[in-house]
Design a protein around this motif. Sequence first.
Motif, short mmCIF file in Angstrom:
data_model
loop_
_atom_site.label_atom_id
_atom_site.label_comp_id
_atom_site.label_asym_id
_atom_site.label_seq_id
_atom_site.Cartn_x
_atom_site.Cartn_y
_atom_site.Cartn_z
N ASN A 175 0.81 -1.22 0.00
CA ASN A 175 0.00 0.00 0.00
C ASN A 175 0.85 1.27 0.00
OD1 ASN A 175 -2.51 -1.26 -0.09
ND2 ASN A 175 -2.63 -1.45 2.13
N TYR A 176 2.10 1.15 0.39
CA TYR A 176 3.02 2.28 0.35
C TYR A 176 3.08 2.88 -1.05
CZ TYR A 176 7.57 4.67 0.38
OH TYR A 176 8.59 5.60 0.25
N TYR A 177 2.93 2.03 -2.08
CA TYR A 177 3.07 2.48 -3.45
C TYR A 177 1.76 2.94 -4.09
CZ TYR A 177 7.81 0.62 -3.38
OH TYR A 177 9.13 0.40 -3.08
N TYR A 178 0.65 2.79 -3.39
CA TYR A 178 -0.62 3.13 -4.02
C TYR A 178 -0.79 4.62 -4.34
CZ TYR A 178 -2.89 -1.31 -4.60
OH TYR A 178 -3.23 -2.54 -5.08
N PRO A 179 -0.14 5.55 -3.64
CA PRO A 179 -0.20 6.94 -4.09
C PRO A 179 0.60 7.21 -5.36
CG PRO A 179 0.28 6.81 -1.73
CD PRO A 179 0.47 5.45 -2.30
N VAL A 180 1.49 6.27 -5.73
CA VAL A 180 2.42 6.47 -6.84
C VAL A 180 1.96 5.79 -8.13
CG1 VAL A 180 4.75 5.85 -7.66
CG2 VAL A 180 4.43 6.83 -5.37
N ILE A 181 1.41 4.58 -8.01
CA ILE A 181 1.16 3.79 -9.22
C ILE A 181 0.10 4.37 -10.15
CG2 ILE A 181 2.07 1.64 -8.26
CD1 ILE A 181 -0.75 0.72 -7.71
N PRO A 182 -0.82 5.26 -9.72
CA PRO A 182 -1.71 5.87 -10.72
C PRO A 182 -0.96 6.63 -11.82
CG PRO A 182 -2.62 6.19 -8.53
CD PRO A 182 -1.24 5.63 -8.35
N HIS A 183 0.28 7.03 -11.55
CA HIS A 183 1.08 7.68 -12.59
C HIS A 183 1.54 6.69 -13.66
CE1 HIS A 183 1.72 11.65 -10.65
NE2 HIS A 183 1.50 10.96 -9.55
N LEU A 184 1.37 5.40 -13.41
CA LEU A 184 1.93 4.37 -14.29
C LEU A 184 0.90 3.46 -14.93
CD1 LEU A 184 4.81 3.29 -11.86
CD2 LEU A 184 5.09 4.65 -13.94
N THR A 185 -0.22 3.20 -14.26
CA THR A 185 -1.08 2.09 -14.64
C THR A 185 -1.83 2.30 -15.96
OG1 THR A 185 -2.73 2.96 -13.09
CG2 THR A 185 -1.38 1.12 -12.35
N LYS A 186 -1.92 3.52 -16.44
CA LYS A 186 -2.57 3.73 -17.73
C LYS A 186 -1.77 3.09 -18.85
CE LYS A 186 -4.51 7.30 -20.75
NZ LYS A 186 -4.75 8.77 -20.94
N LEU A 187 -0.44 3.11 -18.71
CA LEU A 187 0.44 2.61 -19.75
C LEU A 187 1.15 1.30 -19.39
CD1 LEU A 187 2.17 5.95 -20.83
CD2 LEU A 187 0.30 4.76 -22.00
N HIS A 188 1.28 1.03 -18.09
CA HIS A 188 2.15 -0.07 -17.67
C HIS A 188 1.45 -0.99 -16.67
CE1 HIS A 188 5.36 2.08 -19.65
NE2 HIS A 188 5.19 3.13 -18.87
N ARG A 189 1.96 -2.20 -16.56
CA ARG A 189 1.50 -3.17 -15.57
C ARG A 189 2.27 -2.95 -14.28
NH1 ARG A 189 1.95 -9.76 -16.38
NH2 ARG A 189 0.58 -10.39 -14.63
N CYS A 190 1.58 -2.91 -13.17
CA CYS A 190 2.21 -2.71 -11.86
C CYS A 190 1.84 -3.85 -10.92
CB CYS A 190 1.76 -1.38 -11.25
SG CYS A 190 2.35 0.08 -12.15
#
Length: 270
Positions: free
Chosen positions: A40-55
Amino acid sequence: MPFVQANSHRLYYADSHPDGPPTPNSLTFCFIHGLGSSQNYYYPVIPHLTKLHRCITIDTYGSARSPYTDETVTLPGIAEDVIGVMDTLHVQKAVVVGHSMGGIVVTELGARCPERIQGVVAIGPTHPSDTLVTVMNKRSETVLKSGIEPMANTIPFGAVGSRSTPLQKAFIRELILGQDPKGYAALCRAIATAKPADYAAVHAPFLLIVGDEDKSASMEGCQHIFHHISSEQKSLEVLKGVGHWHCIEAADEVGGLIAKFGDVLNVVNA
């Protein structure tokens, strides 16, 4: 809840694109958190990535929802678990992102498994030192004696930078309170006994993100790592007013830096 078996460990995980990357040019990012934390530490960050990439985010063995079963934990063992997760989820190559303890793990992966690693992002990695050994051994003793509350009552306030907010401190406190004291103590011992990765063996593109007010991962230690990494393509980014919990304290900045790193990797791989 989704679990994956990696080696002998049952690990809780989340996958933004379980059917595979969204486009042929997409990257897969695997995220490894630090001590006293969770995916959950990364959940504020991954919205910057998930449109284009798999996280893919993982609760490491003994942390949060991944049960601790009294095995000895080592950082190379966590690295092996990450490869095990990749194997089970049919990920041939990934960009690995690690914070703090996870920062040691991703450099270990870059050195040991170059054929599986497309890029390495280390966020406040803790370079092994005598001071770190002392701190981790003391923490292990404290939580085994008094539970996790002493960590939850101190770390959210002492390990952040001047920009941090009460809400961010509350989030960090909740992450820490979600830990099994025995698992936390085992991870403390893993950090205390860790050896530096073979930084010179890391040749994949490398991004190092540090906070200029980080007391846990010193600027000196981070610069040592950066200067010994062999990657031809490497960069060091310093976040002003940020302590050790970068993805919570400066989520948009960290997310933007990782997204930009992904764009560069796509150009390199094109």
